[in-house]
Design a protein around this motif. Structure first.
Motif, mmCIF file in Angstrom:
data_model
loop_
_atom_site.group_PDB
_atom_site.id
_atom_site.type_symbol
_atom_site.label_atom_id
_atom_site.label_comp_id
_atom_site.label_asym_id
_atom_site.label_seq_id
_atom_site.Cartn_x
_atom_site.Cartn_y
_atom_site.Cartn_z
ATOM 1 N N ILE A 32 5.450 -7.049 6.561
ATOM 2 C CA ILE A 32 4.392 -6.227 7.173
ATOM 3 C C ILE A 32 3.817 -5.346 6.072
ATOM 4 N N VAL A 33 2.572 -5.604 5.766
ATOM 5 C CA VAL A 33 1.940 -4.885 4.654
ATOM 6 C C VAL A 33 0.848 -3.970 5.191
ATOM 7 N N GLY A 34 0.970 -2.716 4.838
ATOM 8 C CA GLY A 34 -0.050 -1.748 5.240
ATOM 9 C C GLY A 34 -1.140 -1.670 4.192
ATOM 10 N N TYR A 35 -2.337 -1.400 4.659
ATOM 11 C CA TYR A 35 -3.479 -1.322 3.736
ATOM 12 C C TYR A 35 -4.056 0.064 3.902
ATOM 13 N N LEU A 36 -3.782 0.906 2.917
ATOM 14 C CA LEU A 36 -4.127 2.326 3.012
ATOM 15 C C LEU A 36 -5.318 2.658 2.140
ATOM 16 N N GLY A 37 -6.112 3.547 2.618
ATOM 17 C CA GLY A 37 -7.214 3.989 1.775
ATOM 18 C C GLY A 37 -8.078 4.967 2.521
ATOM 19 N N PRO A 38 -8.731 5.864 1.800
ATOM 20 C CA PRO A 38 -9.616 6.803 2.479
ATOM 21 C C PRO A 38 -10.817 6.071 3.088
ATOM 22 N N ASN A 39 -11.549 6.771 3.946
ATOM 23 C CA ASN A 39 -12.730 6.157 4.560
ATOM 24 C C ASN A 39 -13.695 5.667 3.489
ATOM 25 N N GLY A 40 -14.242 4.473 3.694
ATOM 26 C CA GLY A 40 -15.223 3.930 2.751
ATOM 27 C C GLY A 40 -14.606 3.316 1.519
ATOM 28 N N SER A 41 -13.284 3.164 1.533
ATOM 29 C CA SER A 41 -12.642 2.619 0.331
ATOM 30 C C SER A 41 -12.748 1.097 0.266
ATOM 31 N N GLY A 210 -12.558 0.949 -3.717
ATOM 32 C CA GLY A 210 -12.691 -0.504 -3.804
ATOM 33 C C GLY A 210 -11.668 -1.188 -4.687
ATOM 34 N N ALA A 211 -10.720 -0.434 -5.224
ATOM 35 C CA ALA A 211 -9.713 -1.067 -6.087
ATOM 36 C C ALA A 211 -8.305 -0.745 -5.567
ATOM 37 N N VAL A 212 -7.410 -1.710 -5.651
ATOM 38 C CA VAL A 212 -6.027 -1.448 -5.246
ATOM 39 C C VAL A 212 -5.359 -0.664 -6.374
ATOM 40 N N VAL A 213 -4.907 0.562 -6.052
ATOM 41 C CA VAL A 213 -4.328 1.400 -7.102
ATOM 42 C C VAL A 213 -2.809 1.302 -7.131
ATOM 43 N N GLY A 214 -2.239 0.621 -6.161
ATOM 44 C CA GLY A 214 -0.803 0.434 -6.206
ATOM 45 C C GLY A 214 -0.313 -0.360 -5.025
ATOM 46 N N VAL A 215 0.703 -1.181 -5.264
ATOM 47 C CA VAL A 215 1.358 -1.890 -4.159
ATOM 48 C C VAL A 215 2.832 -1.563 -4.283
ATOM 49 N N ARG A 216 3.364 -0.830 -3.330
ATOM 50 C CA ARG A 216 4.751 -0.359 -3.420
ATOM 51 C C ARG A 216 5.466 -0.582 -2.111
ATOM 52 N N SER A 217 6.807 -0.620 -2.225
ATOM 53 C CA SER A 217 7.568 -0.628 -0.979
ATOM 54 C C SER A 217 7.528 0.799 -0.431
ATOM 55 N N VAL A 218 7.630 0.911 0.875
ATOM 56 C CA VAL A 218 7.541 2.230 1.504
ATOM 57 C C VAL A 218 8.644 3.144 0.987
ATOM 58 N N ASN A 219 9.848 2.597 0.803
ATOM 59 C CA ASN A 219 10.977 3.407 0.319
ATOM 60 C C ASN A 219 10.705 3.978 -1.057
ATOM 61 N N ASP A 220 10.146 3.114 -1.935
ATOM 62 C CA ASP A 220 9.841 3.573 -3.291
ATOM 63 C C ASP A 220 8.806 4.680 -3.270
ATOM 64 N N LEU A 221 7.801 4.454 -2.407
ATOM 65 C CA LEU A 221 6.741 5.456 -2.343
ATOM 66 C C LEU A 221 7.291 6.802 -1.916
ATOM 67 N N LYS A 222 8.163 6.698 -0.926
ATOM 68 C CA LYS A 222 8.698 7.947 -0.390
ATOM 69 C C LYS A 222 9.572 8.675 -1.413
ATOM 70 N N LYS A 223 10.307 7.885 -2.172
ATOM 71 C CA LYS A 223 11.224 8.514 -3.143
ATOM 72 C C LYS A 223 10.534 8.855 -4.452
ATOM 73 N N GLY A 224 9.398 8.215 -4.641
ATOM 74 C CA GLY A 224 8.749 8.379 -5.918
ATOM 75 C C GLY A 224 9.315 7.370 -6.881
ATOM 76 N N ARG A 225 8.933 7.456 -8.135
ATOM 77 C CA ARG A 225 9.423 6.487 -9.092
ATOM 78 C C ARG A 225 10.904 6.728 -9.343
ATOM 79 N N SER A 226 11.712 5.743 -9.686
ATOM 80 C CA SER A 226 13.175 5.861 -9.791
ATOM 81 C C SER A 226 13.598 6.805 -10.916
ATOM 82 N N ASP A 227 12.796 6.932 -11.938
ATOM 83 C CA ASP A 227 13.152 7.825 -13.033
ATOM 84 C C ASP A 227 12.628 9.240 -12.826
ATOM 85 N N SER A 228 11.979 9.459 -11.711
ATOM 86 C CA SER A 228 11.396 10.791 -11.503
ATOM 87 C C SER A 228 12.413 11.710 -10.829
ATOM 88 N N LEU A 229 12.136 12.999 -10.916
ATOM 89 C CA LEU A 229 13.053 13.993 -10.365
ATOM 90 C C LEU A 229 12.626 14.365 -8.961
#
Lengths: 316, 592
Positions: A32-41, A210-229
């Protein structure tokens, strides 16, 4: 895992106006892939391109390996969809509307399947009412019913929760999860309700300008990048001692209202608790603050906006 | 494709607006035969002769103010003639007016001017004929009741044309010219005509039916013998053309003899349809003989008729067509009399009523079909359902074709259903009458008797095909604009102007023959039902009692003199297909 939807370098322009830029995205069976973006994106434009309602300017789209342009009928036979509002014929009943849809497929879709789908979306009791009498939520559910009627392998939904009440949203979420899990249905869903996608999707593609700026798993997004604090809140005493210990060990820490907030890597949390305990600090609670999808989304789109502005500045 | 078509049909029958239209249509069809009865009994006498007399005078005054002397004179003559009918309490003015209005409706004013007084002179002269006969020796009522009054007036008309020479002479452009005849010639022709008329009138009034008919049989035998003699003479030394004409005249006179011998033997009353019918025959005969004489004589043309035509060639062309029409009329008349086939009365033919009602019903169906074709695509866009319709595994052209097929299916089905319903209702209200009586067809110069259903089907076919271009236009506009109301309103406006456009195109077609390959002359395809010759669907046989048919004085003959029904149908279909093809092409590429 089988690729159900493949979007490669997809661009779309209306005249000189570029709406989509090199969008590339894959969706696999059961995903299940979500497609997120502001209006008009460009979310709805992408969905219309996938469903063959708009002509592709550049790039290609394949559904179950079939090109949407070259082999439209075969490709689209694997898809069910809702684009914008799921408008159906108001002078027909839900059942009659579904019969209309059923007649458009070469494979026979019988009355049993129609009843089954109506049951699935909870419209059995009102199946023979004209849909002009339906609420918006009921129409949305009927929209989902027509989309899954022919047992597609890909479901493309454009803002499907519009008009649904919280219970309806939950029902829809449960239904989609069940279909994905049990039948391997791949779902491509756009929504502006980020929380909704957070609970529903495995993966989120973020679209901006109009451009895909990232495709991430929801868990990764929520946690941020693995090396981040991430920020970890400690309820402990004595606070000043604990703060000194952490600072002496090179860990950034702040104190506010007797709560100590440290910036740590996720995997460093146990060793930090051990270190504090070893030094006689009493710990009552430890809470790792995860980022919401909204934070992640805003962060990603803000980064891109900043990049854009930088580029504009440079070009001047 | 079957599933798609079923979807479209179900959508149409489920919508309230269409349901209401269909109910109104059913009521309209049921009421049509009732309207006929009401129309026959009430509306027919709605306007009196005095009303028309006043309207003629008003028209005359209007044209005088406009300084159109010729038109003003025309209406003054009409009023003058009508006053005679009023004074003598003769009902015949109704037929005269109808004939006159038909001509006026068909030809615009400019055309009347160009053809000079051809359309009103008969009206005027017939009235003068009555005036002469009544003012002379005979009683108007006696004449009127003799069933031969019309023949007398017609006879006077053909002979009495010489009185016309006393009037102002005009060329084809309407400019005054000098009379080409000397006053002595005119006086002589008048004298001859009056003597002829006196003889015939006396014969009619003084004799009983049997005597008259016997007399005519003898007269016809004399004509045949004369023609036979003439043919022998020409064969022994005449030119090829003279022999040809003599042969044709002999054939015609022989038919006349046969017909009158039969009538004189079998008919005891002047009220027998065959007696009345002989008038038509003589009309056609008169046209035939006058045309054949003039066609071969250029001198005659120059002396008598050059003022009416631009060239001798033009006149030859016109008269050749006239001869063909007259011969068709004579042959059909002969066949009918010899085989005892009664004519369709103008007002009483149940067959004709049925055909007229079918045409009226088809006009209503056209409204339904144009609304449907203007809505069937546009409504999918305006309601947003196009987004769901077009994400199915069907090619777009199939989706659009299913919609077009749905419109055409409704169009054909409704006209077919209305035709069946009208046949049943017609029998209930009007009786069987001549609904199942055979029609006479004139095909390849032969008279053929065929079941009436063939001509009725011809009318249904023309009425059905006629609407296709306007339905296709509405369909195309629906695809292009995605706006239902705009699509069918524009189509209705264009359809409303089609009669005028067709008439203008037909007038211009002689100057610009390529127009016949455009759709403009065929916008009202149903007018082909009036056509006289060359066609399988041949109205002359069906309405041979109507004199204007024999003279070819209708839009139908104007159509067939330049083109034919098969070309018309082909062009109408081709244009409709082109409009639909454009719609299809646009729809395939449409982004939603």
């Amino acid at each position: 895992m089988d690729k159900i939807l493949e979007i490669k370098n997809l661009s779309k322009s209306f005249g000189s106006r570029l709406i989509l830029r090199n969008v590339t995205l894959d969706i696999h069976r059961g995903e299940i892939v979500g497609y997120l973006g502001p209006n008009g994106s460009g979310k709805t434009t992408t969905i219309k391109l996938v469903l063959g309602l708009l002509k592709i300017t550049h790039g290609e789209i394949k559904i179950c390996g079939h090109d949407v342009v070259k082999d439209f009928e075969t490709a689209i036979a694997h898809v069910g969809g809702i684009v914008e509002n799921p408008e159906m014929y108001p002078y027909l009943s839900a059942r009659e509307n579904l019969r209309q849809c059923a007649r458009m497929y070469d494979t026979k879709i019988g009355e049993e399947r129609i009843s089954e789908v109506l049951e699935l979306v909870g419209l059995s009791s009102r199946a023979d009412d004209k849909i002009s009498k339906y609420s918006l939520g009921m129409r949305q559910r009927l929209g989902v019913a027509q989309a899954i009627l022919h047992r597609p392998e890909l479901l493309v939904l454009d803002e499907p929760t519009n008009g649904l009440d919280p219970a309806g949203i939950k029902d829809l979420r449960d239904l989609l999860k069940k279909l994905a899990r049990e039948t391997g249905l791949a779902v491509f869903i756009s929504s502006h309700l980020l929380g909704e996608l957070e609970q529903l999707c495995d993966t989120v593609a973020v679209l901006n300008h109009g451009a895909v700026v990232g495709v991430r798993s929801v868990n990764d997004l929520k946690k941020g990048r693995s090396d981040s604090l991430s920020e970890v809140e400690f309820t402990l005493s004595p606070v000043s001692v604990a703060s000194d210990i952490l600072k002496n060990n090179g860990i950034e820490a702040t104190v506010e209202r007797e709560i100590l907030t440290a910036r740590l890597k996720h995997e460093d949390i146990p060793s930090t608790i051990y270190l504090l305990s070893l030094n006689g600090v009493k710990i009552w609670s430890v809470v790792e603050k995860t980022r919401s999808l909204e934070d992640a989304f805003l962060e990603m789109t803000t980064d891109l906006r900043a990049d854009d502005e930088a580029m504009k500045g440079a070009s001047k | 494709m079957k599933g798609l078509l079923k979807n479209e049909i179900l959508k149409v029958v489920s919508q309230k607006g269409y349901k209401i239209l269909l109910v109104i249509f059913a009521i309209y069809v049921i009421l049509l035969p009732i309207f006929n009865i009401i129309g026959d009994t009430i509306l027919g006498g709605e306007q009196s002769a005095e009303d028309y007399y006043e309207s003629y005078l008003e028209s005359a005054e209007f044209y005088e103010e406009m300084e159109y002397a010729l038109d003003a004179q025309y209406y003054r003559d009409c009023a003058g003639a009508l006053s005679f009918f009023i004074d003598n309490n003769l009902e015949d003015w109704k037929y005269e007016r109808m004939f006159n209005e038909d001509m006026g409706a068909i030809f615009p004013d400019s055309f009347i001017e160009e053809s000079e007084m051809s359309s009103y002179c008969d009206f005027y002269l017939r009235a003068r004929a009555f005036e002469y006969l009544v003012g002379g020796k005979y009683d108007a009522e006696q004449l009127y009741n003799s069933s031969y009054y019309y023949y007398l007036s017609e006879y006077f008309y053909s002979e009495g044309n010489y009185y016309y020479y006393d009037r102002e002479w005009l060329d084809y452009a309407g400019n005054p010219i000098e009379c080409p005849h000397t006053s002595e010639d005119i006086a002589k022709m008048k004298k001859n005509a009056l003597e002829e008329l006196e003889t015939v009138s006396g014969l009619v009034i003084s004799c009983n039916a049997k005597e008259i008919l016997n007399d005519y049989a003898e007269y016809a035998t004399g004509l045949r013998e004369s023609a036979e003699h003439n043919l022998k003479v020409k064969k022994n030394g005449g030119t090829e053309t003279e022999i040809y004409i003599a042969e044709r005249n002999f054939d015609i006179y022989k038919m006349a003899e046969e017909m009158f011998i039969l009538i004189s033997r079998e008919c005891d009353s002047l009220d027998d349809w065959r007696v009345g019918f002989s008038i038509s025959f003589l009309q056609a005969y008169s046209v035939h003989s006058s045309y054949t004489d003039v066609v071969v004589s250029k001198e005659e043309y120059i002396r008598e008729l050059s003022y009416m035509y631009e060239s001798y060639e033009e006149y030859v062309e016109t008269t050749t067509q006239g001869i063909a029409d007259a011969e068709a009329g004579i042959k059909v008349a002969h066949y009918a009399v010899m085989n005892n086939i009664p004519p369709e009365g103008i007002d009483t033919s149940t067959k004709q009523n049925l055909r007229d009602n079918i045409i009226s019903a088809a006009d209503f169906v056209m409204i339904f079909s144009v609304v449907l074709s203007g809505t069937i695509v546009a409504s999918e866009f305006s309601s947003g359902t196009a987004r769901l319709l077009l994400i199915r595994p069907k090619k777009r052209w199939k989706i659009l074709l299913s919609k077009l097929s749905c419109v055409l299916l409704f169009h054909v089905t409704l006209i077919g259903a209305a035709s069946i319903l009208l046949t049943g209702l017609g029998i209930v209200f009007d009786g069987v009458g001549d609904v199942f009586a055979n029609d006479l067809f004139y095909i390849n110069q032969n008279v053929i008797e065929l079941p009436s259903i063939i001509k009725t089907l011809g009318v249904i076919t023309l009425a059905t095909i006629q609407a296709l271009p306007i339905i296709s236009l509405s369909f195309l506009l629906s695809v292009l604009t995605k706006k239902s109301v705009l699509s069918f309103v524009i189509s209705f406006v264009i359809n409303g102007a089609s009669s005028i456009v067709q008439t203008i195109a037909l007038i211009l077609i002689t100057e610009a023959p390529l127009l016949k390959f455009t759709i403009l002359p065929y916008l009202k395809l149903i007018d082909f039902r009036f056509t006289s010759s060359d066609l399988v669907i041949d109205e002359i046989a069906g309405e041979y009692f109507s004199l204007d048919m024999l003279f070819g004085g209708s839009l139908g003959s104007l159509l067939t003199s330049q083109t034919n029904v098969w070309l018309a149908i082909a062009i109408v279909l081709i244009h409709s297909c082109i409009l639909c093809a454009i719609a299809l092409q646009h729809f395939k590429k449409q982004q939603i």
